[in-house]
Design a protein around this motif. Sequence first.
Motif, PDB file in Angstrom:
ATOM      1  N   ASN A 189      16.174 -25.998  25.927  1.00  0.00           N
ATOM      2  CA  ASN A 189      14.767 -26.068  26.376  1.00  0.00           C
ATOM      3  C   ASN A 189      14.175 -27.440  26.047  1.00  0.00           C
ATOM      4  O   ASN A 189      14.643 -28.458  26.553  1.00  0.00           O
ATOM      5  N   ARG A 190      13.179 -27.512  25.176  1.00  0.00           N
ATOM      6  CA  ARG A 190      12.522 -28.795  24.871  1.00  0.00           C
ATOM      7  C   ARG A 190      13.298 -29.621  23.834  1.00  0.00           C
ATOM      8  O   ARG A 190      12.889 -30.752  23.531  1.00  0.00           O
ATOM      9  N   PHE A 191      14.358 -29.065  23.311  1.00  0.00           N
ATOM     10  CA  PHE A 191      15.125 -29.737  22.264  1.00  0.00           C
ATOM     11  C   PHE A 191      16.441 -30.279  22.833  1.00  0.00           C
ATOM     12  O   PHE A 191      17.157 -29.561  23.528  1.00  0.00           O
ATOM     13  N   SER A 192      16.726 -31.517  22.517  1.00  0.00           N
ATOM     14  CA  SER A 192      17.991 -32.111  22.936  1.00  0.00           C
ATOM     15  C   SER A 192      18.472 -33.051  21.843  1.00  0.00           C
ATOM     16  O   SER A 192      17.695 -33.471  20.987  1.00  0.00           O
ATOM     17  N   VAL A 193      19.764 -33.330  21.874  1.00  0.00           N
ATOM     18  CA  VAL A 193      20.328 -34.225  20.877  1.00  0.00           C
ATOM     19  C   VAL A 193      20.937 -35.437  21.561  1.00  0.00           C
ATOM     20  O   VAL A 193      21.288 -35.401  22.733  1.00  0.00           O
ATOM     21  N   ASN A 194      21.035 -36.510  20.778  1.00  0.00           N
ATOM     22  CA  ASN A 194      21.778 -37.696  21.185  1.00  0.00           C
ATOM     23  C   ASN A 194      22.907 -37.846  20.176  1.00  0.00           C
ATOM     24  O   ASN A 194      22.701 -38.297  19.044  1.00  0.00           O
ATOM     25  N   PHE A 195      24.094 -37.421  20.586  1.00  0.00           N
ATOM     26  CA  PHE A 195      25.261 -37.407  19.710  1.00  0.00           C
ATOM     27  C   PHE A 195      26.100 -38.638  20.002  1.00  0.00           C
ATOM     28  O   PHE A 195      26.633 -38.803  21.103  1.00  0.00           O
ATOM     29  N   GLN A 196      26.208 -39.501  19.018  1.00  0.00           N
ATOM     30  CA  GLN A 196      27.008 -40.719  19.118  1.00  0.00           C
ATOM     31  C   GLN A 196      28.130 -40.610  18.083  1.00  0.00           C
ATOM     32  O   GLN A 196      27.934 -40.974  16.908  1.00  0.00           O
ATOM     33  N   LYS A 197      29.293 -40.115  18.516  1.00  0.00           N
ATOM     34  CA  LYS A 197      30.355 -39.809  17.566  1.00  0.00           C
ATOM     35  C   LYS A 197      30.869 -41.058  16.853  1.00  0.00           C
ATOM     36  O   LYS A 197      31.104 -41.030  15.648  1.00  0.00           O
ATOM     37  N   ALA A 198      31.057 -42.124  17.576  1.00  0.00           N
ATOM     38  CA  ALA A 198      31.594 -43.335  16.960  1.00  0.00           C
ATOM     39  C   ALA A 198      30.634 -43.894  15.918  1.00  0.00           C
ATOM     40  O   ALA A 198      31.046 -44.374  14.865  1.00  0.00           O
TER      41      ALA A 198
END
Lengths: 118, 111
Positions: A62-71
């Motif tokens: 919904n209104r929540f999202s992530v920015n996943f940068q594994k490196a």
Amino acid sequence: AQTVTQSQPEMSVQEAETVTLSCTYDTSENNYYLFWYKQPPSRQMILVIRQEAYKQQNATENRFSVNFQKAAKSFSLKISDSQLGDTAMYFCAFMNLLGIQGAQKLVFGQGTRLTINP
Amino acid sequence: SQTIHQWPATLVQPVGSPLSLECTVEGTSNPNLYWYRQAAGRGLQLLFYSVGIGQISSEVPQNLSASRPQDRQFILSSKKLLLSDSGFYLCAWRTPAYGYTFGSGTRLTVV
């Protein structure tokens, strides 16, 4: 040992604004889960969102999202159209998938206190 | 559905008194169970975890102990409370895919 760092002890935004909470972690493992938990004034821990490390696509709820940068070992949470009910402590957490199940412990950051102002 | 119960919700105990906090899980068998402590509204520190009856692993040596007398019951105890034992205690069980589900917590004040 895994560590989780949340560099923003407190944040404050106006209602309807977008806010991003930062989280970095340290691990030598390749398979793990990352989580954001919300703790409102009631102190109940509520799961907000989960990300599997093997998935490149960023998780969205919904209104929540992530920015996943594994490196970069970075896992930020974006809250869009913030609401007064979003006021809470937010904890980033890490869980590795190695070892016996009982050893798959959640390691938490120190939390970010988010206040949504009317 | 699976639920986790934790009690009491609030406890005020004098220094030197014993402690017993209880956590039970419903709707699942052989759960992995955890006790966390949260001091001063900040991060959560893992105290104990258990993968089965009678199996306890301690993460931080301290004045507390844990026991698992039944499959879905996890107890946190102390023989003599210290002021430093004050805090918010959370029980949790590990769900297969969603991390942990937490109980509602116990606010312990040692006076």
